[in-house]
Design a protein around this motif. Structure first.
Motif, PDB file in Angstrom:
ATOM      1  N   ILE A 101       0.848  -1.195   0.000  1.00 33.72           N
ATOM      2  CA  ILE A 101       0.000   0.000   0.000  1.00 33.72           C
ATOM      3  C   ILE A 101       0.882   1.244   0.000  1.00 33.72           C
ATOM      4  O   ILE A 101       1.774   1.378   0.851  1.00 33.72           O
ATOM      5  CB  ILE A 101      -0.916   0.020   1.240  1.00 33.72           C
ATOM      6  N   PRO A 102       0.677   2.176  -0.934  1.00 26.37           N
ATOM      7  CA  PRO A 102       1.475   3.411  -0.962  1.00 26.37           C
ATOM      8  C   PRO A 102       1.399   4.141   0.376  1.00 26.37           C
ATOM      9  O   PRO A 102       0.347   4.140   1.029  1.00 26.37           O
ATOM     10  CB  PRO A 102       0.823   4.231  -2.088  1.00 26.37           C
ATOM     11  N   MET A 129       5.977  -0.034   7.100  1.00 30.73           N
ATOM     12  CA  MET A 129       4.967   0.977   7.403  1.00 30.73           C
ATOM     13  C   MET A 129       5.622   2.325   7.704  1.00 30.73           C
ATOM     14  O   MET A 129       6.676   2.388   8.351  1.00 30.73           O
ATOM     15  CB  MET A 129       4.112   0.526   8.598  1.00 30.73           C
ATOM     16  N   SER A 130       5.002   3.418   7.245  1.00 29.72           N
ATOM     17  CA  SER A 130       5.546   4.765   7.485  1.00 29.72           C
ATOM     18  C   SER A 130       5.507   5.102   8.972  1.00 29.72           C
ATOM     19  O   SER A 130       4.682   4.559   9.728  1.00 29.72           O
ATOM     20  CB  SER A 130       4.745   5.807   6.704  1.00 29.72           C
ATOM     21  N   LEU A 131       6.381   6.004   9.390  1.00 26.77           N
ATOM     22  CA  LEU A 131       6.434   6.409  10.795  1.00 26.77           C
ATOM     23  C   LEU A 131       5.133   7.071  11.243  1.00 26.77           C
ATOM     24  O   LEU A 131       4.681   6.889  12.384  1.00 26.77           O
ATOM     25  CB  LEU A 131       7.617   7.349  11.031  1.00 26.77           C
ATOM     26  N   ILE A 171      -1.817   4.458   3.282  1.00 27.07           N
ATOM     27  CA  ILE A 171      -1.824   3.466   4.349  1.00 27.07           C
ATOM     28  C   ILE A 171      -2.732   3.870   5.507  1.00 27.07           C
ATOM     29  O   ILE A 171      -3.458   3.053   6.076  1.00 27.07           O
ATOM     30  CB  ILE A 171      -0.377   3.166   4.849  1.00 27.07           C
ATOM     31  N   GLU A 172      -2.734   5.169   5.865  1.00 30.05           N
ATOM     32  CA  GLU A 172      -3.571   5.611   6.974  1.00 30.05           C
ATOM     33  C   GLU A 172      -5.049   5.461   6.653  1.00 30.05           C
ATOM     34  O   GLU A 172      -5.851   5.041   7.490  1.00 30.05           O
ATOM     35  CB  GLU A 172      -3.242   7.058   7.341  1.00 30.05           C
TER      36      GLU A 172
END
Length: 382
Positions: free
Chosen positions: A197-198, A241-243, A202-203
């Protein structure tokens, strides 16, 4: 179709058996509850006709025991007393139907037809579950037995689990097994591949969004946490996953509530989170790519899935399993592997693990001979 008739009156059970056999069904009889339960332990019945009023053990007690043991037979209760409360009670306890004496042939045949359709649906549902949740973990090596034992201990709890291991080792199968053996098994199991997922989406995928939250948000969307409410959320490849998303996941784990993108309203969720990664998260923490506080929240239990190179003794069993699986999918006759071919596969270095082995078995079944030989392995694999 196999049918069991349970009735303490000899004339009734024998007559019903004769009727069923005349209609082409395979029928057994039992004169009381204990005899019926003993037969069910040995034989698999599609339908069980069971009288309610019997000595030694009431029919309702037989029903309760069969349901408790997870017997998939359609259980039809029969009684000479036209009591609607008894009928309703039997249905509540798991009976498929209730028939009043004296027995009517047409009523019996209609019940059998309906019960057979129900049995077919149960079988289809079980087959679907196998496809969705995967089969049992194949292998008898020490490392895979250890994983099974951990799953048995951890699954009934709500403890968060971090599953680690290389790509293709079967981390997602461990996650599904944890869900299927948990008390949440009847609730949703939602899987998210964080790497697929870009980062900008993701959020929204995890927490949902409100209509108009961003340009393409044309309607309200429930995120994966809400979809998994009451069940299990599997966050695969969580190391990617992004921070920003990690911070929000941490909040959900701490407070058991979330807010959709574009909203400040809190939504309570009850979700068991299982995460997996092929990365060393402690190294990612040192690099500043992963939150240490989230790591500690996720890693209540850490399960390291062994690579195929660490469990090569399981290769013969895995090959046999994949032969059956692939043959069933393609409708083609299963073909054996020679011992020499198996030995070559056991000596190979498996960088892609279980996933690679399945692909190799499929390739050999397509290209190899009637018996997959060592030469086939040399030609198409090594």
């Amino acid at each position: 179709m196999k049918i069991l008739v349970v009735d303490d009156e000899r004339s009734i059970r024998n007559s019903l058996k004769e009727i069923l056999m005349d209609e082409g069904y395979d029928a057994d009889i039992a004169e009381d509850g204990p005899t019926a339960l003993a037969l069910v332990d040995k034989e698999k019945y599609d339908i069980i006709f069971c009288d309610i009023k019997m000595p030694q053990m009431e029919g309702t007690e037989v029903l309760e025991k069969l349901v408790a043991e997870g017997v998939e037979s359609a259980i039809v209760m029969i009684s000479g007393h036209a009591d609607i409360e008894i009928a309703v009670d039997c249905i509540k306890k798991g009976a498929f139907d209730f028939i009043q004496k004296p027995l009517d042939l047409n009523r019996i045949l209609i019940t059998i037809k309906n019960a057979s359709e129900r049995t077919a649906l149960v079988k289809d549902n079980n087959n679907l579950k196998k496809k969705v949740y995967g089969q049992q973990m194949i292998g008898e090596s020490e490392s895979i037995c250890h994983i099974r034992q951990m799953i048995e201990k951890v699954a009934p709890t709500d403890a968060r689990v971090l599953i680690t291991g290389a790509n293709g080792t079967g981390k997602e199968l461990v996650a599904r097994s944890l869900h299927q053996q948990s008390e949440r098994s009847k609730m949703p199991y939602i899987e998210v591949n964080c790497a697929a997922i870009p980062s900008e989406l993701i959020e929204s995928e995890l927490f949902g969004h409100e209509k108009g939250a961003f340009t393409s948000a044309i309607k309200q969307h429930k995120g994966k946490f809400e979809q998994a409410d009451g069940g299990t959320l599997f966050l695969d490849e969580i190391g990617d996953m992004s921070l920003a998303a990690q911070a929000k996941v941490l909040r959900v784990l701490q407070e058991k509530k979330l807010s959709r993108v574009g909203s400040d309203k809190d939504i309570e969720v009850n979700v068991r989170v299982i995460a997996a990664t092929n990365k060393n998260l402690k190294e990612e923490i040192e690099k500043g790519n992963f939150r240490e506080d989230l790591y500690h929240r996720l890693s209540v239990i850490v399960m390291q899935v062994p690579s195929l190179d660490e469990r090569k003794d399981d290769i013969p069993l895995l090959v046999e399993y994949f032969i059956g699986q692939i043959s069933a999918e393609t409708g083609k006759q299963p073909r054996p592997f020679s011992p020499e071919a198996i030995d070559l596969l056991k000596n190979k270095h498996w960088t892609g693990n279980i996933r690679e082995l399945r692909n190799v078995v499929e390739r050999l079944l397509i290209l190899g001979g009637k018996t997959i030989s060592a030469q086939d392995v040399k030609d198409y694999v090594l």
